[in-house]
Design an enzyme around this catalytic site. Structure first.
Site: not given
Length: 515
Positions: A246-247, A251, A268, A302
């Site tokens: 995610g963002s 994270g 990630e 991403c």
């Protein structure tokens, strides 16, 4: 409840299609039609499902069940665990069309990308089956006579998977296929924007597991909901590994909370990926790669190409052609047309895109495209024309990740300047260079070249294969999933020494004689 009445409003044709797909995958109607959380398709903005959130008590019970499943599963031989994953891959092959179509409806991907995501699941299953016979440790030379020194890899426990909307099923499979052959159970918390694909995959897995002798209940469980459900998963000490996609903002929270309890986080996160176009580049090849990298999945990968760093000698040859591609690329509903660019996921994504374009204009950039594409579309769907932005410098929105189809174009004159621009952002996921100069290519791949986890030559930043470890550095989080030796993150390492002699020598020459 009938299929026709399963989702309100009943006039929604997409809802009927979703009901048919879910039914074909073995999901009971009440699972996707009786909850309070609305699921909307970005294709039309219409409601396609209503799901029930997992309660805190249910989440904790699911984690407990997953822990019990792990205790049983870890004792199953690894090649046998691989057989379950092989059967999962076979089931995915059988239901590829249905699941791929569901991905398109729930996420908005074009048809080939929806199918491609399911193919990625099949591929990682194949990889994991082979891996089940290759969970290798090492044997090292011991300094002590009559001793053997070795390492082994053992299952670690339940693995939590938090996935994002843009790859609603592939990311789960990257983690789950490896975790399962490693002897772990899996607990999945999908994006609240895309729960239906997760429900479908979980049902498919349960169908396979029910026919497999030795698969304990709770081996792969599903938690539906928002941040509160995710926090329960992140904070539970019975979950030693949490893989979160995610963002960067998300994270930071997950990484800190998992670290506080000495768990392991596989992060990630964001990407602000660049491609360098050198004087010797094959511009026809570069043009095709740039187009997909920047506009595929409506810029919601991403690994999406977000910065294009072009040498001044070829700028006027490439950029006008790129403008033409941007002006002519087809935007539309991918199940009603052959459009190459589908919708943004929701209104918030559109608002974020417009905010970034306004900020680009404030720094003196020239914006081509970026407007909302409304012709023939519902007011509740957010289709946009991809934006090509000629930026005077790398500042402001150029160094930020906006999850939308915006490509910032920059000029460079010296190769060292291009490398500095490439690396001059907080994110470090993917990168690429277009050149036929071997020195430039090898320099880009060297320790003094790209600082990203992925670096490609004469191809775009997007479209990674499962054979290589996927992930990046800096604010991308440092996690690795999928291929190579990423499997080690789902296991615990044990170093062992065996004394097969009759003496008791100590390492480092230490003497401790008690006679």
């Amino acid at each position: 409840m009938t299929q026709q009445a399963a989702v309100k409003p009943a006039e929604n044709g997409l809802a009927q299609a979703v009901a048919q797909i879910l039914s074909s995958l073995g999901v009971a109607p009440h699972v996707y039609s009786s909850g309070e959380r609305l699921v909307r398709s970005p294709l039309t903005g219409e409601t396609i499902g209503r799901v029930k959130d997992t309660t805190p008590a249910e989440a904790r019970a699911a984690i407990a069940e997953a822990h019990d499943a792990y205790l049983a599963w870890r004792a199953v031989p690894a090649p046998r665990r691989g057989e379950l994953v092989r059967l999962l891959g076979d089931a995915l092959r059988q239901d590829k069309e249905a699941l791929g179509r569901l991905v398109t409806i729930e996420v908005g991907k074009i048809v080939s990308e929806g199918l491609g995501e399911v193919q990625e699941m099949i591929d990682i299953c194949d990889f994991a089956v082979g891996l089940s016979r290759q969970l290798y440790g090492l044997t090292m030379g011991s300094e002590r006579p009559d001793h053997r020194l070795m390492e082994q890899w053992h299952p670690i426990g339940p693995v939590g998977v938090i996935s994002a909307f843009n790859f609603p099923v592939a990311v789960w499979s990257w983690n789950a296929a490896l975790a399962l052959v490693c002897g772990d159970s899996v607990i999945w918390k999908p994006s609240e924007k895309t729960p239906l694909t997760a429900i479908a995959v979980t049902a498919l897995f349960e169908r396979v597991a029910a026919k497999f002798d030795g698969a304990p209940k709770g081996l792969a469980t599903l938690l539906i909901g928002g941040r509160d459900v995710g926090e329960i998963l992140v904070d539970d000490a019975r979950v030693p590994v949490v893989s979160a996609t995610g963002s960067t903002a998300m994270g930071r929270i997950v990484g800190e909370r998992v670290a506080k309890r000495f768990g392991r986080a596989i992060l990630e996160l964001g990407g602000n990926n660049a491609s360098i176009v050198c004087p010797s580049a094959d511009l026809d090849l570069a043009l095709r790669a740039i187009a997909f990298g920047a506009m595929g999945t409506a810029g919601q990968r991403c690994t999406t190409l977000r910065r294009l760093i072009v040498h001044e000698s070829v700028y006027d040859k490439l950029v006008p052609r790129l403008k033409q591609v941007y002006a002519n690329v087809s935007v539309g509903n991918p199940i009603a047309s052959d459009a190459l660019v589908g919708p943004l996921i929701d209104e918030a994504a559109f608002a974020g895109m417009q905010k970034a374009l306004a900020a680009a204009r404030d720094i003196g950039a020239t914006v081509h495209g970026g407007e909302r594409h409304t012709a023939g579309h519902s007011a509740s769907a957010y289709y946009v024309r991809p934006a090509l932005v000629e930026a005077p410098e790398q500042t402001g929105p150029v160094v930020e990740e906006t999850f939308a189809p915006i490509l910032y174009v920059l000029k460079y004159s010296e190769f060292e300047e291009a490398i500095r621009l490439q690396n001059g952002v907080p994110q470090g996921l993917s990168s690429s260079i277009f050149t036929t100069d071997m020195r430039e290519a090898d320099r880009f791949l060297s320790a003094t070249g790209s600082d990203c986890g992925i670096a490609n030559i004469n191809m775009g930043s997007s479209g990674a294969e499962i054979g290589g470890a996927f992930g990046g550095e800096k604010e991308t989080g440092g996690g690795r999933e999928s291929g190579s030796d990423a499997w080690k993150a789902y296991m615990r390492r044990m170093t062992s020494a065996v004394n097969y002699g009759r003496a008791m020598p100590l390492a480092q020459g230490v003497k401790f004689d008690i006679d």
